[in-house]
Design a protein around this motif. Structure first.
Motif, short mmCIF file in Angstrom:
data_model
loop_
_atom_site.label_atom_id
_atom_site.label_comp_id
_atom_site.label_asym_id
_atom_site.label_seq_id
_atom_site.Cartn_x
_atom_site.Cartn_y
_atom_site.Cartn_z
N LYS A 181 29.46 18.63 -23.94
CA LYS A 181 30.40 18.12 -24.94
C LYS A 181 31.84 18.23 -24.45
CE LYS A 181 27.59 18.74 -29.06
NZ LYS A 181 27.44 19.40 -30.34
N GLN B 274 33.97 15.06 -23.66
CA GLN B 274 35.22 14.92 -24.39
C GLN B 274 36.40 14.78 -23.43
OE1 GLN B 274 36.07 18.10 -27.10
NE2 GLN B 274 37.59 16.91 -28.20
N SER B 275 36.43 15.58 -22.39
CA SER B 275 37.53 15.47 -21.41
C SER B 275 37.44 14.15 -20.67
CB SER B 275 37.51 16.65 -20.45
OG SER B 275 36.37 16.61 -19.63
N LYS C 256 36.28 11.37 -22.03
CA LYS C 256 36.80 10.38 -23.00
C LYS C 256 38.33 10.42 -23.04
CE LYS C 256 33.13 9.73 -26.37
NZ LYS C 256 32.74 9.91 -27.77
N ILE C 257 38.87 11.64 -23.08
CA ILE C 257 40.34 11.78 -23.11
C ILE C 257 40.94 11.17 -21.85
CG2 ILE C 257 42.22 13.46 -23.00
CD1 ILE C 257 40.51 15.26 -24.83
N ARG C 258 40.30 11.46 -20.72
CA ARG C 258 40.80 10.90 -19.46
C ARG C 258 40.68 9.38 -19.47
NH1 ARG C 258 39.89 12.51 -13.24
NH2 ARG C 258 41.32 10.94 -12.51
N GLU C 259 39.57 8.87 -19.96
CA GLU C 259 39.37 7.41 -20.04
C GLU C 259 40.42 6.78 -20.95
OE1 GLU C 259 36.01 4.20 -21.56
OE2 GLU C 259 35.44 6.29 -21.29
N GLU C 260 40.71 7.43 -22.09
CA GLU C 260 41.73 6.92 -23.01
C GLU C 260 43.11 6.95 -22.36
OE1 GLU C 260 41.41 9.22 -26.57
OE2 GLU C 260 39.53 8.25 -27.18
N SER C 261 43.41 8.05 -21.65
CA SER C 261 44.72 8.13 -20.99
C SER C 261 44.83 7.08 -19.89
CB SER C 261 44.98 9.53 -20.44
OG SER C 261 44.12 9.82 -19.37
N GLN D 192 43.21 4.22 -19.93
CA GLN D 192 43.34 2.94 -20.63
C GLN D 192 44.77 2.77 -21.18
OE1 GLN D 192 41.00 0.52 -20.66
NE2 GLN D 192 42.59 -0.75 -21.59
N ASP D 193 45.33 3.86 -21.73
CA ASP D 193 46.72 3.80 -22.22
C ASP D 193 47.68 3.50 -21.07
OD1 ASP D 193 45.88 4.35 -24.76
OD2 ASP D 193 46.41 6.49 -24.70
#
Length: 166
Positions: free
Chosen positions: A33, A37-38, A40-45, A47-48
């Motif tokens: 998890k 989660q990390s 996902k956060i990395r993927e979001e960052s 993508q941002d």
């Protein structure tokens, strides 16, 4: 490979499978998890960052087009200013030429008038000199001719005849 199949022990296999499943459960419960989660956060960052890079690229393209538009406007304005400056210079040149021509005409007219006045004054002076000389010559002639009394009487009689009294 044959030796591995011959040394196979079912108890060892079950034990290893059981340890693997427990390890898998512990990893799923506690490690996956946070890792997911990390991720996902990395993927979001990421993508941002990609979105920000795309926005920055679009902003740069917009700024580039604005700069080109401003450069075009500045060029057009420069051309208009140069055109206006040429027109003003030409009009000033023409105006100066006309003023110089008017001034030259005025100077010529003044010179002609001065020459005319000088000529008139010279003619008047010549006439006065001629009149004086004529009077002097006439006076000398009359003195010579009227030196005797008889000539004087004849001259007086001629004047009286020419003059008619009322």
């Amino acid at each position: 490979m044959d030796q591995l199949i011959n040394d196979f022990s079912p108890g060892l296999f079950i034990m290893q499978a059981l340890i693997f499943l427990v390890l898998l459960f512990i990893l799923a419960k506690f490690a996956w998890k946070p890792i997911i989660q990390s991720l996902k956060i990395r993927e979001e960052s990421i993508q941002d960052a990609l979105d920000a890079a795309e926005r920055a690229k679009q902003e740069m393209e917009r700024l580039k087009s604005d700069n080109e538009r401003l450069l075009d406007e500045a060029r057009q304005e420069r051309e208009q200013i140069l055109k206006d400056a040429r027109q003003v210079a030409n009009s000033l040149k023409e105006e100066a030429s006309l003023d110089a021509e008017k001034q030259a005409k005025r100077i010529l007219e003044d010179a002609r008038l001065a020459i005319k006045n000088e000529k008139q004054a010279a003619l008047t002076e010549v006439k006065n000199q001629v009149a004086k000389l004529s009077l002097q010559i006439t006076e000398k002639l009359l003195r010579r001719e009227l030196a005797d009394e008889k000539a004087q009487k004849e001259l007086i009689e001629d004047f009286v005849k020419d003059t008619k009294l009322n």
